[in-house]
Design a protein around this motif. Structure first.
Motif, PDB file in Angstrom:
ATOM      1  N   ARG A   1      25.801 -14.413 -50.485  1.00  0.00           N
ATOM      2  CA  ARG A   1      25.334 -14.200 -51.845  1.00  0.00           C
ATOM      3  C   ARG A   1      23.818 -13.928 -51.856  1.00  0.00           C
ATOM      4  O   ARG A   1      23.339 -13.082 -52.603  1.00  0.00           O
ATOM      5  N   THR A   2      23.080 -14.636 -50.998  1.00  0.00           N
ATOM      6  CA  THR A   2      21.627 -14.472 -50.957  1.00  0.00           C
ATOM      7  C   THR A   2      21.241 -13.025 -50.637  1.00  0.00           C
ATOM      8  O   THR A   2      20.397 -12.435 -51.310  1.00  0.00           O
ATOM      9  N   GLU A   3      21.871 -12.449 -49.615  1.00  0.00           N
ATOM     10  CA  GLU A   3      21.568 -11.060 -49.234  1.00  0.00           C
ATOM     11  C   GLU A   3      21.939 -10.098 -50.364  1.00  0.00           C
ATOM     12  O   GLU A   3      21.196  -9.173 -50.682  1.00  0.00           O
ATOM     13  N   LEU A   4      23.108 -10.333 -50.949  1.00  0.00           N
ATOM     14  CA  LEU A   4      23.588  -9.444 -52.008  1.00  0.00           C
ATOM     15  C   LEU A   4      22.676  -9.536 -53.228  1.00  0.00           C
ATOM     16  O   LEU A   4      22.360  -8.528 -53.861  1.00  0.00           O
ATOM     17  N   TYR A   5      22.240 -10.760 -53.535  1.00  0.00           N
ATOM     18  CA  TYR A   5      21.371 -10.966 -54.701  1.00  0.00           C
ATOM     19  C   TYR A   5      20.040 -10.246 -54.506  1.00  0.00           C
ATOM     20  O   TYR A   5      19.547  -9.579 -55.414  1.00  0.00           O
ATOM     21  N   GLU A   6      19.472 -10.374 -53.312  1.00  0.00           N
ATOM     22  CA  GLU A   6      18.200  -9.704 -53.015  1.00  0.00           C
ATOM     23  C   GLU A   6      18.342  -8.192 -53.172  1.00  0.00           C
ATOM     24  O   GLU A   6      17.446  -7.509 -53.652  1.00  0.00           O
ATOM     25  N   ARG A   7      19.511  -7.697 -52.744  1.00  0.00           N
ATOM     26  CA  ARG A   7      19.795  -6.264 -52.825  1.00  0.00           C
ATOM     27  C   ARG A   7      19.789  -5.751 -54.267  1.00  0.00           C
ATOM     28  O   ARG A   7      19.422  -4.618 -54.537  1.00  0.00           O
ATOM     29  N   CYS A   8      20.225  -6.625 -55.185  1.00  0.00           N
ATOM     30  CA  CYS A   8      20.378  -6.228 -56.594  1.00  0.00           C
ATOM     31  C   CYS A   8      19.223  -6.688 -57.475  1.00  0.00           C
ATOM     32  O   CYS A   8      19.185  -6.376 -58.661  1.00  0.00           O
ATOM     33  N   MET A   9      18.297  -7.440 -56.892  1.00  0.00           N
ATOM     34  CA  MET A   9      17.221  -8.057 -57.667  1.00  0.00           C
ATOM     35  C   MET A   9      16.456  -7.044 -58.518  1.00  0.00           C
ATOM     36  O   MET A   9      16.155  -7.289 -59.688  1.00  0.00           O
ATOM     37  N   GLY A  10      16.144  -5.890 -57.920  1.00  0.00           N
ATOM     38  CA  GLY A  10      15.394  -4.852 -58.645  1.00  0.00           C
ATOM     39  C   GLY A  10      16.093  -4.415 -59.926  1.00  0.00           C
ATOM     40  O   GLY A  10      15.466  -4.290 -60.981  1.00  0.00           O
ATOM     41  N   ILE A  11      17.411  -4.231 -59.838  1.00  0.00           N
ATOM     42  CA  ILE A  11      18.188  -3.816 -61.022  1.00  0.00           C
ATOM     43  C   ILE A  11      18.199  -4.934 -62.066  1.00  0.00           C
ATOM     44  O   ILE A  11      18.030  -4.689 -63.258  1.00  0.00           O
ATOM     45  N   LEU A  12      18.383  -6.176 -61.585  1.00  0.00           N
ATOM     46  CA  LEU A  12      18.463  -7.305 -62.512  1.00  0.00           C
ATOM     47  C   LEU A  12      17.144  -7.491 -63.269  1.00  0.00           C
ATOM     48  O   LEU A  12      17.150  -7.773 -64.470  1.00  0.00           O
ATOM     49  N   ILE A  13      16.027  -7.307 -62.564  1.00  0.00           N
ATOM     50  CA  ILE A  13      14.715  -7.401 -63.221  1.00  0.00           C
ATOM     51  C   ILE A  13      14.550  -6.242 -64.212  1.00  0.00           C
ATOM     52  O   ILE A  13      14.148  -6.443 -65.361  1.00  0.00           O
ATOM     53  N   HIS A  14      14.911  -5.047 -63.783  1.00  0.00           N
ATOM     54  CA  HIS A  14      14.853  -3.866 -64.663  1.00  0.00           C
ATOM     55  C   HIS A  14      15.675  -4.119 -65.934  1.00  0.00           C
ATOM     56  O   HIS A  14      15.231  -3.830 -67.043  1.00  0.00           O
ATOM     57  N   ASN A  15      16.871  -4.685 -65.761  1.00  0.00           N
ATOM     58  CA  ASN A  15      17.743  -4.960 -66.909  1.00  0.00           C
ATOM     59  C   ASN A  15      17.079  -5.899 -67.904  1.00  0.00           C
ATOM     60  O   ASN A  15      17.208  -5.724 -69.116  1.00  0.00           O
ATOM     61  N   ARG A  16      16.378  -6.902 -67.378  1.00  0.00           N
ATOM     62  CA  ARG A  16      15.753  -7.894 -68.252  1.00  0.00           C
ATOM     63  C   ARG A  16      14.711  -7.239 -69.171  1.00  0.00           C
ATOM     64  O   ARG A  16      14.515  -7.660 -70.300  1.00  0.00           O
ATOM     65  N   TYR A  17      14.075  -6.199 -68.670  1.00  0.00           N
ATOM     66  CA  TYR A  17      13.059  -5.509 -69.475  1.00  0.00           C
ATOM     67  C   TYR A  17      13.673  -4.664 -70.589  1.00  0.00           C
ATOM     68  O   TYR A  17      12.966  -4.153 -71.437  1.00  0.00           O
TER      69      TYR A  17
ATOM     70  N   SER B   1      37.972 -23.525 -59.688  1.00  0.00           N
ATOM     71  CA  SER B   1      38.527 -23.590 -58.334  1.00  0.00           C
ATOM     72  C   SER B   1      38.524 -22.199 -57.697  1.00  0.00           C
ATOM     73  O   SER B   1      38.268 -22.069 -56.502  1.00  0.00           O
ATOM     74  N   LEU B   2      38.738 -21.162 -58.487  1.00  0.00           N
ATOM     75  CA  LEU B   2      38.613 -19.790 -57.973  1.00  0.00           C
ATOM     76  C   LEU B   2      37.184 -19.546 -57.445  1.00  0.00           C
ATOM     77  O   LEU B   2      36.988 -18.997 -56.363  1.00  0.00           O
ATOM     78  N   GLU B   3      36.190 -20.013 -58.210  1.00  0.00           N
ATOM     79  CA  GLU B   3      34.785 -19.840 -57.796  1.00  0.00           C
ATOM     80  C   GLU B   3      34.481 -20.649 -56.533  1.00  0.00           C
ATOM     81  O   GLU B   3      33.749 -20.181 -55.654  1.00  0.00           O
ATOM     82  N   ASN B   4      35.040 -21.856 -56.461  1.00  0.00           N
ATOM     83  CA  ASN B   4      34.785 -22.706 -55.292  1.00  0.00           C
ATOM     84  C   ASN B   4      35.369 -22.124 -54.012  1.00  0.00           C
ATOM     85  O   ASN B   4      34.835 -22.329 -52.929  1.00  0.00           O
ATOM     86  N   TYR B   5      36.477 -21.398 -54.133  1.00  0.00           N
ATOM     87  CA  TYR B   5      37.072 -20.739 -52.963  1.00  0.00           C
ATOM     88  C   TYR B   5      36.270 -19.521 -52.538  1.00  0.00           C
ATOM     89  O   TYR B   5      36.475 -18.992 -51.455  1.00  0.00           O
ATOM     90  N   ASP B   6      35.370 -19.063 -53.410  1.00  0.00           N
ATOM     91  CA  ASP B   6      34.613 -17.841 -53.130  1.00  0.00           C
ATOM     92  C   ASP B   6      33.120 -18.061 -53.394  1.00  0.00           C
ATOM     93  O   ASP B   6      32.514 -17.397 -54.240  1.00  0.00           O
ATOM     94  N   PRO B   7      32.509 -19.013 -52.659  1.00  0.00           N
ATOM     95  CA  PRO B   7      31.116 -19.376 -52.966  1.00  0.00           C
ATOM     96  C   PRO B   7      30.118 -18.244 -52.741  1.00  0.00           C
ATOM     97  O   PRO B   7      29.064 -18.210 -53.382  1.00  0.00           O
ATOM     98  N   GLU B   8      30.437 -17.289 -51.857  1.00  0.00           N
ATOM     99  CA  GLU B   8      29.489 -16.201 -51.578  1.00  0.00           C
ATOM    100  C   GLU B   8      29.679 -15.000 -52.509  1.00  0.00           C
ATOM    101  O   GLU B   8      29.013 -13.970 -52.348  1.00  0.00           O
ATOM    102  N   CYS B   9      30.599 -15.115 -53.463  1.00  0.00           N
ATOM    103  CA  CYS B   9      30.808 -14.044 -54.461  1.00  0.00           C
ATOM    104  C   CYS B   9      31.224 -12.727 -53.807  1.00  0.00           C
ATOM    105  O   CYS B   9      30.713 -11.649 -54.154  1.00  0.00           O
ATOM    106  N   ILE B  10      32.136 -12.837 -52.848  1.00  0.00           N
ATOM    107  CA  ILE B  10      32.608 -11.681 -52.077  1.00  0.00           C
ATOM    108  C   ILE B  10      33.948 -11.161 -52.607  1.00  0.00           C
ATOM    109  O   ILE B  10      34.187  -9.976 -52.681  1.00  0.00           O
ATOM    110  N   HIS B  11      34.836 -12.099 -52.943  1.00  0.00           N
ATOM    111  CA  HIS B  11      36.179 -11.700 -53.401  1.00  0.00           C
ATOM    112  C   HIS B  11      36.189 -11.397 -54.894  1.00  0.00           C
ATOM    113  O   HIS B  11      36.977 -10.582 -55.370  1.00  0.00           O
ATOM    114  N   TYR B  12      35.312 -12.106 -55.619  1.00  0.00           N
ATOM    115  CA  TYR B  12      35.156 -11.846 -57.055  1.00  0.00           C
ATOM    116  C   TYR B  12      33.695 -11.506 -57.303  1.00  0.00           C
ATOM    117  O   TYR B  12      32.806 -12.274 -56.943  1.00  0.00           O
TER     118      TYR B  12
END
Length: 287
Positions: A168-184, A259-270
């Protein structure tokens, strides 16, 4: 029916996600027949008050207190504008630079007032209100104002998974620019509405009134309760979130989602931005 649209039964839930505090809030004002869910949005520039509350939590609490004090004769969308002004004033008193969008505290909000013959509503951001009819037809009264921007970030997230990123950390960093842009884009052209003290907020408030005929329940939810999209799958229809809530009850639906979220902590399947978002929801059974 009693005066002012009494409801038969109510179920409400509010749970902290993976963050350190629950930045959601809710309103149950049975005397005034006003109900709301609120999703606090933390500023990009970190802020905490002396009690350790983030800007998002402070904003959600302010919106809650203001809605609990709503006068009987207040028009919902006008009152939302007043709440926005109160939030601006509280930020000003706390020394927040109101010219900087990244410093603003914010809150998404969905509020209903249940009357004898009608249901009035107002909304900002990605909190949702659904009317569920006797035949199980789900009618969204609102639109997730943020979804057109979020889809871009979620697509990049999915692309990252397909390229082999698996945390999740790598994926989040990858999308950080878009997420910041969205906030503006908050309360801006092509953006979305949010209570954040910006006077432009008034142009984004959605509101209306429906009649109650055939409506068996109202469901209010913050985005943490929405069924997430499976990797490679289609965006779930609203029915996939709302009907299980009505049929199973809010508690069981929420337990299963967690429980669905707990099975997928890295946010890969969902596909989602954090393991678990704050979850606040309410079912108002009308008859």
């Amino acid at each position: 029916m009693g005066k002012g649209g009494s409801i038969m039964k109510l179920e409400c839930i509010s749970m902290k996600g993976s963050g350190k505090s629950n930045e959601d809030a809710y309103v149950i004002q049975q005397v005034k027949h006003v109900y709301a869910v609120i999703d606090g949005i933390t500023s990009l520039i970190p802020y905490e008050n002396a009690a350790g509350q983030t800007g998002g939590a402070i904003a959600a609490e302010l919106v809650k207190k203001q809605l609990e004090a709503i006068p009987e004769d207040a028009v919902l969308h006008d009152y939302m504008e007043m709440i926005n002004e109160a939030l601006r004033e509280q930020m000003r008193q706390s020394g927040i630079d109101l010219e900087k969008k990244e410093a603003l505290w914010g809150a998404a909000c969905a509020v209903v007032r249940v009357k004898d013959a009608q249901i009035e509503y107002a909304q900002l951001g990605d909190c949702m209100i659904f009317a569920v009819y006797d035949d199980d037809m789900v009618r969204p009264l609102t639109h997730t104002q943020v979804s057109h921007l979020e889809q871009v970030a979620l697509a990049k997230w999915e692309e990252g998974i397909n390229e082999g990123f698996c945390t999740r950390t790598e994926l989040y960093e990858r999308c950080m620019g878009i997420l910041i842009h969205n906030r503006y884009q908050a309360n801006g052209p092509g953006g979305y509405g949010v209570l954040n003290g910006d006077v432009a907020c008034r142009d984004f408030i959605e509101y209306g009134r429906i009649n109650r005929v055939g409506v068996k329940a109202l469901v209010l939810a913050t985005d943490g309760l929405f069924m997430p999209r499976a990797l490679g799958g289609a965006q779930p229809e609203w029915e996939e979130t709302v009907l299980p809530i009505v049929h199973k009850g809010l508690q069981r639906y929420t337990d299963e989602l967690i429980s669905l979220e707990n099975y997928d902590p890295e946010c890969i399947h969902y596909i989602r931005f954090k393991k678990s978002d704050d979850k606040t929801g309410m079912i108002l059974y009308l008859h």
